[in-house]
Design a protein around this motif. Structure first.
Motif, PDB file in Angstrom:
ATOM      1  N   LEU A 475       0.833  -1.207   0.000  1.00 20.43           N
ATOM      2  CA  LEU A 475       0.000   0.000   0.000  1.00 20.43           C
ATOM      3  C   LEU A 475       0.866   1.255   0.000  1.00 20.43           C
ATOM      4  CD1 LEU A 475      -2.684  -1.212   2.556  1.00 20.43           C
ATOM      5  CD2 LEU A 475      -3.143  -0.610   0.175  1.00 20.43           C
ATOM      6  N   ASP A 476       1.938   1.230   0.785  1.00 25.43           N
ATOM      7  CA  ASP A 476       2.835   2.383   0.846  1.00 25.43           C
ATOM      8  C   ASP A 476       3.542   2.586  -0.485  1.00 25.43           C
ATOM      9  OD1 ASP A 476       3.932   4.545   2.252  1.00 25.43           O
ATOM     10  OD2 ASP A 476       5.747   3.413   2.711  1.00 25.43           O
ATOM     11  N   GLU A 477       3.996   1.500  -1.081  1.00 28.40           N
ATOM     12  CA  GLU A 477       4.700   1.594  -2.357  1.00 28.40           C
ATOM     13  C   GLU A 477       3.797   2.147  -3.446  1.00 28.40           C
ATOM     14  OE1 GLU A 477       6.818  -1.252  -5.677  1.00 28.40           O
ATOM     15  OE2 GLU A 477       4.780  -1.550  -4.950  1.00 28.40           O
ATOM     16  N   GLN A 478       2.522   1.783  -3.394  1.00 26.92           N
ATOM     17  CA  GLN A 478       1.592   2.170  -4.446  1.00 26.92           C
ATOM     18  C   GLN A 478       0.904   3.499  -4.175  1.00 26.92           C
ATOM     19  OE1 GLN A 478       1.240   0.640  -7.361  1.00 26.92           O
ATOM     20  NE2 GLN A 478       2.823  -0.815  -6.756  1.00 26.92           N
ATOM     21  N   GLY A 479       1.332   4.189  -3.112  1.00 22.85           N
ATOM     22  CA  GLY A 479       0.819   5.528  -2.869  1.00 22.85           C
ATOM     23  C   GLY A 479      -0.362   5.619  -1.931  1.00 22.85           C
ATOM     24  N   TYR A 480      -0.775   4.510  -1.330  1.00 25.74           N
ATOM     25  CA  TYR A 480      -1.889   4.521  -0.379  1.00 25.74           C
ATOM     26  C   TYR A 480      -1.329   4.531   1.046  1.00 25.74           C
ATOM     27  CZ  TYR A 480      -4.330   3.129  -4.616  1.00 25.74           C
ATOM     28  OH  TYR A 480      -4.814   3.079  -5.903  1.00 25.74           O
ATOM     29  N   SER A 481      -0.598   5.606   1.341  1.00 27.36           N
ATOM     30  CA  SER A 481       0.171   5.645   2.585  1.00 27.36           C
ATOM     31  C   SER A 481      -0.707   5.745   3.824  1.00 27.36           C
ATOM     32  CB  SER A 481       1.173   6.805   2.544  1.00 27.36           C
ATOM     33  OG  SER A 481       2.100   6.610   1.495  1.00 27.36           O
ATOM     34  N   SER A 482      -1.862   6.376   3.730  1.00 32.04           N
ATOM     35  CA  SER A 482      -2.746   6.467   4.899  1.00 32.04           C
ATOM     36  C   SER A 482      -3.247   5.086   5.307  1.00 32.04           C
ATOM     37  CB  SER A 482      -3.938   7.387   4.601  1.00 32.04           C
ATOM     38  OG  SER A 482      -3.504   8.704   4.395  1.00 32.04           O
ATOM     39  N   GLU A 483      -3.617   4.264   4.314  1.00 30.50           N
ATOM     40  CA  GLU A 483      -4.049   2.899   4.608  1.00 30.50           C
ATOM     41  C   GLU A 483      -2.875   2.063   5.100  1.00 30.50           C
ATOM     42  OE1 GLU A 483      -6.513   1.316   1.307  1.00 30.50           O
ATOM     43  OE2 GLU A 483      -6.685   3.414   0.717  1.00 30.50           O
ATOM     44  N   ALA A 484      -1.695   2.313   4.536  1.00 27.14           N
ATOM     45  CA  ALA A 484      -0.497   1.612   4.993  1.00 27.14           C
ATOM     46  C   ALA A 484      -0.188   1.952   6.448  1.00 27.14           C
ATOM     47  CB  ALA A 484       0.691   1.968   4.097  1.00 27.14           C
ATOM     48  N   GLU A 485      -0.391   3.222   6.801  1.00 24.89           N
ATOM     49  CA  GLU A 485      -0.127   3.662   8.167  1.00 24.89           C
ATOM     50  C   GLU A 485      -0.976   2.879   9.175  1.00 24.89           C
ATOM     51  OE1 GLU A 485      -0.322   7.760  10.869  1.00 24.89           O
ATOM     52  OE2 GLU A 485      -1.395   7.615   8.964  1.00 24.89           O
ATOM     53  N   GLU A 486      -2.253   2.714   8.877  1.00 28.12           N
ATOM     54  CA  GLU A 486      -3.138   1.980   9.787  1.00 28.12           C
ATOM     55  C   GLU A 486      -2.633   0.560  10.011  1.00 28.12           C
ATOM     56  OE1 GLU A 486      -7.146   2.098   8.426  1.00 28.12           O
ATOM     57  OE2 GLU A 486      -7.179   4.281   8.174  1.00 28.12           O
ATOM     58  N   MET A 487      -2.247  -0.095   8.927  1.00 31.79           N
ATOM     59  CA  MET A 487      -1.753  -1.470   9.046  1.00 31.79           C
ATOM     60  C   MET A 487      -0.408  -1.504   9.760  1.00 31.79           C
ATOM     61  SD  MET A 487      -2.808  -3.611   5.688  1.00 31.79           S
ATOM     62  CE  MET A 487      -4.309  -4.546   5.970  1.00 31.79           C
ATOM     63  N   ILE A 513       7.135   1.654   9.317  1.00 33.28           N
ATOM     64  CA  ILE A 513       6.176   2.723   9.609  1.00 33.28           C
ATOM     65  C   ILE A 513       6.862   4.084   9.535  1.00 33.28           C
ATOM     66  CG2 ILE A 513       6.456   2.770  12.128  1.00 33.28           C
ATOM     67  CD1 ILE A 513       3.137   3.045  10.232  1.00 33.28           C
ATOM     68  N   ALA A 514       8.167   4.129   9.811  1.00 34.80           N
ATOM     69  CA  ALA A 514       8.911   5.387   9.653  1.00 34.80           C
ATOM     70  C   ALA A 514       8.899   5.831   8.193  1.00 34.80           C
ATOM     71  CB  ALA A 514      10.348   5.219  10.141  1.00 34.80           C
ATOM     72  N   CYS A 515       9.112   4.889   7.281  1.00 34.34           N
ATOM     73  CA  CYS A 515       9.075   5.220   5.853  1.00 34.34           C
ATOM     74  C   CYS A 515       7.677   5.666   5.434  1.00 34.34           C
ATOM     75  CB  CYS A 515       9.512   4.012   5.028  1.00 34.34           C
ATOM     76  SG  CYS A 515      11.281   3.700   5.066  1.00 34.34           S
ATOM     77  N   THR A 516       6.660   5.032   6.002  1.00 32.77           N
ATOM     78  CA  THR A 516       5.288   5.432   5.684  1.00 32.77           C
ATOM     79  C   THR A 516       5.017   6.850   6.164  1.00 32.77           C
ATOM     80  OG1 THR A 516       4.527   3.135   5.819  1.00 32.77           O
ATOM     81  CG2 THR A 516       2.860   4.845   6.013  1.00 32.77           C
ATOM     82  N   TYR A 517       5.469   7.175   7.385  1.00 36.65           N
ATOM     83  CA  TYR A 517       5.318   8.544   7.888  1.00 36.65           C
ATOM     84  C   TYR A 517       6.004   9.540   6.955  1.00 36.65           C
ATOM     85  CZ  TYR A 517       3.456   7.047  12.425  1.00 36.65           C
ATOM     86  OH  TYR A 517       2.678   6.530  13.434  1.00 36.65           O
ATOM     87  N   SER A 518       7.165   9.162   6.471  1.00 31.39           N
ATOM     88  CA  SER A 518       7.897  10.038   5.561  1.00 31.39           C
ATOM     89  C   SER A 518       7.108  10.283   4.288  1.00 31.39           C
ATOM     90  CB  SER A 518       9.260   9.428   5.239  1.00 31.39           C
ATOM     91  OG  SER A 518      10.032  10.301   4.454  1.00 31.39           O
ATOM     92  N   ASN A 519       6.512   9.221   3.740  1.00 28.27           N
ATOM     93  CA  ASN A 519       5.721   9.366   2.522  1.00 28.27           C
ATOM     94  C   ASN A 519       4.456  10.176   2.749  1.00 28.27           C
ATOM     95  OD1 ASN A 519       7.508   7.946   0.913  1.00 28.27           O
ATOM     96  ND2 ASN A 519       6.559   5.976   1.350  1.00 28.27           N
ATOM     97  N   LEU A 520       3.998  10.219   3.993  1.00 18.57           N
ATOM     98  CA  LEU A 520       2.828  11.019   4.336  1.00 18.57           C
ATOM     99  C   LEU A 520       3.194  12.469   4.624  1.00 18.57           C
ATOM    100  CD1 LEU A 520       0.887   8.496   6.604  1.00 18.57           C
ATOM    101  CD2 LEU A 520       0.046   9.494   4.471  1.00 18.57           C
ATOM    102  N   GLY A 521       4.490  12.771   4.602  1.00 16.00           N
ATOM    103  CA  GLY A 521       4.942  14.123   4.894  1.00 16.00           C
ATOM    104  C   GLY A 521       5.158  14.391   6.370  1.00 16.00           C
ATOM    105  N   GLU A 709      -4.636  15.250  -0.495  1.00 15.66           N
ATOM    106  CA  GLU A 709      -3.725  15.791   0.512  1.00 15.66           C
ATOM    107  C   GLU A 709      -2.366  15.107   0.547  1.00 15.66           C
ATOM    108  OE1 GLU A 709      -5.604  15.994   4.307  1.00 15.66           O
ATOM    109  OE2 GLU A 709      -6.828  17.708   3.738  1.00 15.66           O
ATOM    110  N   HIS A 710      -2.105  14.246  -0.408  1.00 18.43           N
ATOM    111  CA  HIS A 710      -0.783  13.603  -0.441  1.00 18.43           C
ATOM    112  C   HIS A 710       0.275  14.665  -0.755  1.00 18.43           C
ATOM    113  CE1 HIS A 710       2.540  10.976  -1.645  1.00 18.43           C
ATOM    114  NE2 HIS A 710       1.890  10.000  -1.028  1.00 18.43           N
ATOM    115  N   PRO A 711       1.452  14.595  -0.091  1.00 19.72           N
ATOM    116  CA  PRO A 711       2.499  15.597  -0.335  1.00 19.72           C
ATOM    117  C   PRO A 711       2.834  15.796  -1.807  1.00 19.72           C
ATOM    118  CG  PRO A 711       3.095  14.233   1.537  1.00 19.72           C
ATOM    119  CD  PRO A 711       1.848  13.629   0.962  1.00 19.72           C
TER     120      PRO A 711
END
Length: 892
Positions: A475-487, A513-521, A709-711
């Motif tokens: 999910l994070d790789e494909q740009g769905y970082s908010s959903e990735a964050e929950e998981m 999860i650190a990388c996911t936070y980064s992708n979320l800005g 709202e994605h960065p």
């Protein structure tokens, strides 16, 4: 036959009205409900009075059958209409027969839904006066011989030949070479009875046709624009399926609801509206939408209980797939999912309290050959059965199928609660076992898989440790970082609780999860976790362990996001030295590390050094990986970015075009890297009209794929604002700049450099607007904000910012009116001057995703031709700072 007032239900659509056969045509039909002497009364229905459109199908039939009927040497003609149940095949045939009434001498209409109904119909033909005069014995065989002996231009329709095989149906075709045979079936393999060019798949209605049908079925004014607008919403929700639209109209016409409230009723009572026969209303199809597919299900179920082992096994496979597919997305159902799931190496249990998805997987369709490859025979037998009933469809890609959205919904709606629980878990387990949480599988596969993952997780919240970890990465790789964050949060919390904070799997989850936070800005959170991961790995694994080096690289990336380029440089040098030592100079990871360091040199304004490294990276990538490898293309994009910094725009544009063409070919138009390249190419254009088109495409694609709202979406919005400014479209630019500022205030924490630079850009924009008619007004002091100013575009590599040495080191002062003018125009911006001073004291470099638009206008000579000398000297430095931003998706 003329003048008979009989109402008979046609199959596959609406039938109503009376029979008004042409005087010069004999039309015979059988319906099983009316039997005389073990035969049936020959009757035929007219097409529905609400019949709408379908002109292309009728035109094709007319063209095919309209040769000279008196031609003595004319051979028999065959045609097949195939398609899913409820799509309108029968109605098209009825309308065609009506319009061609002068062409055929006789029409025989046979219900071919089973061998029994065909036999019943053929026996009924023996009761016709013309047949009796030939002394037929009443058997179906004698009827066929009689039909085959006719010299006239007859037509024989075999309607609803859905269950019989082509060979079984062929036994009931009349002998001889004259006449015309028309078949309707859900089974496209009936094409083997005729030539493929003489068959046509009946597909969904056009929107305009569907709207007209709904309004007619609802007994509403079809010329009302307001009603058409409401009808349009409904037919889209029903995916333009004729039977569903007709039933919706019947429900509205009954007075149970009005057209404006139908969708709300449908949302809450879909299963009832599509399955209960009482809601078929005026429709003479005599089956509900769900009912027509339920007949297919029962037939497959019956075959699964057959004594024929192979027939039963194929049907059992079909039922398995029919239960699984509805919990995935209805499109791009790929055979690859099962192939990977069968051959994937299974994870071991790190702790008995951490459940793994593969422990519940049913391996019925996942058996292996002796050589370890997947045996797809049983799977494909199931697919064959589903295709024969048109419950799934082939796509343009090999071994990829789809389901009609309403069939997809029916698959779930027909299940009990317990069945849904069972099959939703099976669907998730199959997806999980098909996925490797790295980039070894093709991007196309991962891109299609993520749509299924996002669908499947809606139906269950059962935790599987392997599944959640893989799905978070995907999910994070494909740009769905908010959903990735929950998981990711659930994985981290669960592992902390069961394994402890210092367990390697817990630290891995922390890095992810650190990388996911980064992708979320959320770079501050990413930094905190990144430091924790690095320190833990140093302690447990040592300084030179590959996972420690990876953590170091990820933290360096986060520092770049935060504008801490000096700290990033130090870590990236350490990473490169370690990679050289451990893996060697030509290892792909060493080359990647070299590219990352090159970006940091650009961030620090050392573009010459960055160019040297970027050329090395590209040459090494070509040598080691080949010219079309994604990493080689990435390196090419990075070098193009560096050329832009150095003012080598022709070289940059040439490389960017190569990169874009390669990525569109290999990755597809919607891949994040393709969109990134499109933005980069836009930035290299000196022609702003072309840049505007590309920037609009990039923004639209990112809004669709990543969300508002994605960065990266915010970045694209800022880039488009810059282009609008360059074109003199100040109002459009201001609107986008305000959106960017509001988004950054909501997403980024504290005095983030991006927020501050956006404020400055907006202030400059608004002053340029207010003074656009006063040539030469621009204040020489407008850019003296800090020791470093950054302007940002999309960057190949990591999400970092470039600092451009300023021509004047003076700190922002009270006289800088541009910095504060925005407060008069935008209430949400307060104390702009104080916040900029504060950021300067904190030593924050001020990057910007939104540019200084009036500077670019001055380059074009549009407005500000008398800009002060200092700004004229600075313009080339500002251009060198335009630099591109890369998606960083590496995980610990």
């Amino acid at each position: 036959m003329s003048g008979t007032n009989i109402f008979a239900g046609a199959h596959d659509f609406v039938v109503s009205g009376t029979i008004n056969a042409a005087r010069n045509i004999n039309i015979y039909n059988n319906f099983g409900e009316r039997a005389i002497s073990n035969a049936v009364i020959p009757l035929v229905p007219n097409p529905s009075t609400r019949f709408t459109g379908r002109t292309e199908f009728i035109a094709k039939l007319t063209e095919h059958f309209s040769a000279n009927p008196n031609d003595r040497f004319r051979k028999r003609r065959y045609f097949l209409l195939h398609g899913m149940g409820g799509i309108g095949k029968t109605q098209i045939c009825l309308k065609f027969i009506e319009e061609m009434s002068d062409h055929f001498s006789t029409v025989f209409w046979i219900d071919a839904s089973s061998a029994g109904t065909i036999v019943q119909g053929l026996k009924g033909l023996c009761l016709l006066p013309e047949a009796k005069s030939c002394m037929l014995d009443g058997s179906p065989e004698s009827a066929l011989h009689w039909v085959g002996s006719l010299k006239e231009n007859f037509a024989m329709v075999f309607d609803n030949a859905d269950v019989l095989s082509p060979a079984e149906l062929e036994a009931y075709l009349p002998p001889g070479r004259r006449g015309n045979i028309l078949i309707t079936s859900r089974n496209s393999t009936m094409q083997c009875l005729i030539s493929p060019e003489n068959s046509l798949e009946v597909t969904e209605m056009e929107e305009s046709e569907a709207v007209l049908l709904l309004l007619r079925a609802s007994c509403l004014n079809s010329s009302s624009m307001d009603l058409k607008a409401e009808a349009s919403k409904i037919v889209k929700e029903l995916f333009f399926l004729p039977l569903a639209i007709d039933q919706a109209g019947a429900f509205i016409a009954s007075g149970a609801t009005n057209i404006g409230d139908y969708l709300d009723k449908y949302l809450h009572h879909r299963e009832t509206l599509l399955s209960h026969s009482e809601f078929t209303g005026a429709s003479k199809y005599n089956k509900s939408v769900y009912g027509t597919w339920e007949l297919s299900y029962k037939e497959i179920q019956s075959r699964a209980g057959s004594d024929d082992f192979h027939k039963a096994r194929a049907a059992d496979s079909a039922l398995f797939l029919l239960a699984l597919f509805p919990f995935w997305h209805h499109e791009s159902i790929s055979e690859e999912i099962f192939s990977y799931a069968a051959t994937q190496e299974k994870e071991t249990i790190s702790h008995p309290d951490l459940p793994l998805a593969h422990s519940i997987l049913d391996y019925k369709l996942l058996s292996l050959n002796k050589d370890g490859t997947w045996d797809n025979f049983i799977f494909r037998e199931g697919v064959r059965v589903l295709l024969s009933f048109c419950l799934i469809k082939k796509t343009s890609s090999d071994n990829v199928h789809s389901m009609h959205p309403l069939v997809h919904a029916w698959g779930i709606d027909r299940m009990t609660v317990n069945e849904r629980q069972k099959w939703s878990l099976m669907a998730i387990a199959t997806l999980s076992d098909s996925l490797k949480n790295n980039e070894s599988q093709s991007y196309g596969f991962r891109r299609s898989l993520v749509t299924h993952v996002r669908k499947s997780i809606q139906y269950t919240n059962t935790y599987f440790d392997d599944t959640y970890g893989k799905f978070e990465w995907l999910l994070d790789e494909q740009g769905y970082s908010s959903e990735a964050e929950e998981m990711g949060i659930q994985v981290l919390d669960t592992r902390k609780k069961i394994l402890g904070e210092r367990h390697p799997d817990t630290v891995l989850a922390m890095g992810n999860i650190a990388c996911t936070y980064s992708n979320l800005g959320n770079h501050t959170k990413a930094e905190q976790l990144g430091i924790q991961v690095l320190e833990t790995r140093k302690t447990i694994l040592g300084e030179e362990h590959p996972n420690t080096i990876l953590a170091m690289g990820n933290l360096a990336s986060t520092y770049s996001h935060l504008g801490k380029h000096t700290e990033a440089e130090k870590l990236k040098i350490q990473v490169l030295e370690a990679m050289n030592k451990i893996l060697g100079e030509e290892h792909p990871k060493t080359i990647l590390s070299m590219g990352n360091l090159a970006h940091t040199y650009s961030d620090l304004g050392n573009h010459m050094k960055a160019e040297q490294l970027a050329i090395q990276v590209l040459d090494a990538s070509k040598k080691m990986l080949g010219g079309e490898h994604p990493k080689t293309i990435l390196a090419m994009g990075n070098l193009a970015s560096t050329y832009s910094h150095l003012g080598k725009y022709m070289e940059a544009e040439k490389l960017e075009i190569q990169v874009l063409e390669a990525r569109m070919k290999i990755l597809g138009e919607e891949h994040p890297d393709t969109i990134l390249t499109m933005g980069n190419l836009a930035s290299s254009y000196r022609k702003y009209t072309e840049a505007e088109k590309l920037n609009i495409q990039v923004l639209d694609a990112r809004k669709k794929i990543l969300g508002e709202e994605h960065p990266k979406t915010i970045l694209s919005r800022g880039n488009l604002a810059y282009t609008y400014s360059a074109l003199g479209k100040y109002r459009e630019a201001e609107k986008l700049e305000i959106q960017v500022l509001n988004a950054r205030n909501n997403i980024l924490e504290g005095e983030h450099p991006d927020t501050i630079s956006t404020m400055r850009s907006l202030a400059t924009m608004q002053k340029a607007m207010s003074q656009s008619m006063k040539v030469g007004y621009v204040d020489n002091q407008v850019f003296n904000t800090s020791q470093k100013v950054s302007v940002t575009q999309e960057v190949e590599g990591e999400n970092v910012y470039t600092g451009v040495p300023h021509s004047d080191n003076r700190v922002l002062g009270d006289s800088d009116s541009d910095a504060v003018c925005a407060t008069a125009h935008l209430p949400s911006i307060t104390n702009v001057h104080d916040r900029m001073i504060h950021s300067q004291k904190k030593g924050i470099c001020q990057p910007a995703s939104c540019f200084y638009p009036f500077l670019m206008l001055s380059f074009q000579g549009h407005l500000f031709s008398n800009i002060g000398n200092r700004i004229s000297n600075f313009k080339s430095q500002l251009l060198l700072g335009i630099h591109k931003k890369k998606d960083h998706t590496a995980h610990s």
